[in-house]
Design a protein around this motif. Sequence first.
Motif, PDB file in Angstrom:
ATOM      1  N   GLY A 184       0.815  -1.208   0.000  1.00 38.36           N
ATOM      2  CA  GLY A 184       0.000   0.000   0.000  1.00 38.36           C
ATOM      3  C   GLY A 184       0.850   1.261   0.000  1.00 38.36           C
ATOM      4  N   SER A 185       0.186   2.406  -0.101  1.00 36.54           N
ATOM      5  CA  SER A 185       0.900   3.686  -0.119  1.00 36.54           C
ATOM      6  C   SER A 185       1.609   3.967   1.202  1.00 36.54           C
ATOM      7  N   ASP A 186       1.188   3.278   2.273  1.00 33.97           N
ATOM      8  CA  ASP A 186       1.838   3.442   3.574  1.00 33.97           C
ATOM      9  C   ASP A 186       3.074   2.555   3.726  1.00 33.97           C
ATOM     10  N   GLY A 187       3.387   1.776   2.691  1.00 31.99           N
ATOM     11  CA  GLY A 187       4.563   0.917   2.733  1.00 31.99           C
ATOM     12  C   GLY A 187       4.319  -0.452   3.337  1.00 31.99           C
ATOM     13  N   ARG A 188       3.123  -0.707   3.794  1.00 33.03           N
ATOM     14  CA  ARG A 188       2.779  -1.999   4.395  1.00 33.03           C
ATOM     15  C   ARG A 188       2.206  -2.941   3.333  1.00 33.03           C
ATOM     16  N   ILE A 189       2.388  -4.217   3.582  1.00 37.99           N
ATOM     17  CA  ILE A 189       1.823  -5.225   2.689  1.00 37.99           C
ATOM     18  C   ILE A 189       0.304  -5.165   2.808  1.00 37.99           C
ATOM     19  N   ILE A 237      -4.890  -9.562   2.095  1.00 46.84           N
ATOM     20  CA  ILE A 237      -5.237 -10.399   0.940  1.00 46.84           C
ATOM     21  C   ILE A 237      -6.577  -9.986   0.332  1.00 46.84           C
ATOM     22  N   ASN A 238      -7.532  -9.556   1.157  1.00 46.07           N
ATOM     23  CA  ASN A 238      -8.843  -9.170   0.632  1.00 46.07           C
ATOM     24  C   ASN A 238      -8.819  -7.821  -0.077  1.00 46.07           C
ATOM     25  N   GLN A 239      -7.698  -7.115  -0.019  1.00 43.53           N
ATOM     26  CA  GLN A 239      -7.549  -5.840  -0.715  1.00 43.53           C
ATOM     27  C   GLN A 239      -6.911  -6.015  -2.102  1.00 43.53           C
ATOM     28  N   LEU A 240      -6.523  -7.228  -2.419  1.00 46.81           N
ATOM     29  CA  LEU A 240      -5.825  -7.495  -3.683  1.00 46.81           C
ATOM     30  C   LEU A 240      -6.794  -8.011  -4.736  1.00 46.81           C
ATOM     31  N   THR A 241      -6.524  -7.666  -5.975  1.00 44.18           N
ATOM     32  CA  THR A 241      -7.295  -8.226  -7.090  1.00 44.18           C
ATOM     33  C   THR A 241      -6.888  -9.686  -7.273  1.00 44.18           C
ATOM     34  N   GLU A 242      -7.649 -10.399  -8.060  1.00 48.63           N
ATOM     35  CA  GLU A 242      -7.319 -11.804  -8.335  1.00 48.63           C
ATOM     36  C   GLU A 242      -5.963 -11.919  -9.022  1.00 48.63           C
ATOM     37  N   ASP A 243      -5.673 -11.010  -9.951  1.00 50.62           N
ATOM     38  CA  ASP A 243      -4.381 -11.027 -10.640  1.00 50.62           C
ATOM     39  C   ASP A 243      -3.233 -10.774  -9.660  1.00 50.62           C
ATOM     40  N   GLN A 244      -3.453  -9.885  -8.709  1.00 52.19           N
ATOM     41  CA  GLN A 244      -2.426  -9.617  -7.710  1.00 52.19           C
ATOM     42  C   GLN A 244      -2.258 -10.810  -6.768  1.00 52.19           C
ATOM     43  N   GLN A 245      -3.362 -11.444  -6.421  1.00 54.22           N
ATOM     44  CA  GLN A 245      -3.308 -12.605  -5.535  1.00 54.22           C
ATOM     45  C   GLN A 245      -2.526 -13.762  -6.155  1.00 54.22           C
ATOM     46  N   CYS A 246      -2.588 -13.892  -7.469  1.00 51.96           N
ATOM     47  CA  CYS A 246      -1.896 -15.020  -8.107  1.00 51.96           C
ATOM     48  C   CYS A 246      -0.384 -14.858  -8.057  1.00 51.96           C
ATOM     49  N   LEU A 247       0.098 -13.676  -7.687  1.00 49.87           N
ATOM     50  CA  LEU A 247       1.541 -13.473  -7.521  1.00 49.87           C
ATOM     51  C   LEU A 247       2.063 -14.110  -6.232  1.00 49.87           C
ATOM     52  N   GLY A 260       2.755 -17.659  -0.872  1.00 45.65           N
ATOM     53  CA  GLY A 260       2.477 -17.851   0.546  1.00 45.65           C
ATOM     54  C   GLY A 260       2.719 -16.562   1.302  1.00 45.65           C
ATOM     55  N   PHE A 261       2.265 -16.530   2.544  1.00 46.34           N
ATOM     56  CA  PHE A 261       2.471 -15.344   3.364  1.00 46.34           C
ATOM     57  C   PHE A 261       2.459 -15.734   4.835  1.00 46.34           C
ATOM     58  N   GLU A 262       2.989 -14.852   5.669  1.00 50.39           N
ATOM     59  CA  GLU A 262       2.998 -15.056   7.111  1.00 50.39           C
ATOM     60  C   GLU A 262       2.188 -13.945   7.762  1.00 50.39           C
ATOM     61  N   ILE A 263       1.493 -14.294   8.823  1.00 50.97           N
ATOM     62  CA  ILE A 263       0.694 -13.346   9.587  1.00 50.97           C
ATOM     63  C   ILE A 263       1.403 -13.092  10.914  1.00 50.97           C
ATOM     64  N   ASP A 264       1.528 -11.820  11.295  1.00 44.78           N
ATOM     65  CA  ASP A 264       2.180 -11.496  12.573  1.00 44.78           C
ATOM     66  C   ASP A 264       1.179 -11.645  13.731  1.00 44.78           C
ATOM     67  N   ASP A 265       1.629 -11.363  14.929  1.00 41.98           N
ATOM     68  CA  ASP A 265       0.790 -11.517  16.121  1.00 41.98           C
ATOM     69  C   ASP A 265      -0.428 -10.597  16.107  1.00 41.98           C
ATOM     70  N   ARG A 291      -1.723  -9.124  10.982  1.00 41.65           N
ATOM     71  CA  ARG A 291      -1.400  -8.475   9.711  1.00 41.65           C
ATOM     72  C   ARG A 291      -0.432  -9.355   8.919  1.00 41.65           C
ATOM     73  N   THR A 292      -0.480  -9.205   7.609  1.00 41.74           N
ATOM     74  CA  THR A 292       0.463  -9.912   6.756  1.00 41.74           C
ATOM     75  C   THR A 292       1.840  -9.303   6.961  1.00 41.74           C
ATOM     76  N   SER A 293       2.819 -10.142   7.360  1.00 41.72           N
ATOM     77  CA  SER A 293       4.152  -9.605   7.647  1.00 41.72           C
ATOM     78  C   SER A 293       5.181  -9.967   6.578  1.00 41.72           C
ATOM     79  N   LYS A 294       4.990 -11.085   5.924  1.00 41.87           N
ATOM     80  CA  LYS A 294       5.912 -11.511   4.865  1.00 41.87           C
ATOM     81  C   LYS A 294       5.106 -12.121   3.733  1.00 41.87           C
ATOM     82  N   VAL A 295       5.578 -11.878   2.519  1.00 39.24           N
ATOM     83  CA  VAL A 295       4.928 -12.452   1.340  1.00 39.24           C
ATOM     84  C   VAL A 295       5.982 -13.178   0.530  1.00 39.24           C
TER      85      VAL A 295
END
Length: 142
Positions: free
Chosen positions: A46-51, A54-64, A67-72, A75-79
Amino acid sequence: MLANINIQTAISQKVTNRARKLELTADAVLTRAMNVAFGDIRQLVGSDGRIKQINQLTEDQQCLIAGFEIDDAGRTSKVKVDGRLKALDLLARNLGLLKVDVNLTGALTVFDEETIRATPDDKLELLASHLLQVRQLMGVSA
């Protein structure tokens, strides 16, 4: 032999039926591969620099995403980005950009009269000789 043909036909028909049911086409596969190969991973942030979530991404973006990790905080912390090289390889092969040209010349007879009448030890020796000829034709050192 007929049983094998019937089995192959049945398998082929089931694969075709499943592809139709899933609406899976070569175009769909290649389109998805193009999304992975050429997708802009900057769109995942996002414009704030954070990942982005997943529900904010388009299907085309999701296919990139592979996997991802969720922090405590939930929030998504790693993609982990999906395999671009694999997708590029698939596209290149489909377009005929990667070709392996094997050109073998020469005569090679495996089942001649001598081979058929040979003893088991002689057959092994003949087979080794034929394999050596094939390796030489392919330019592979012994």
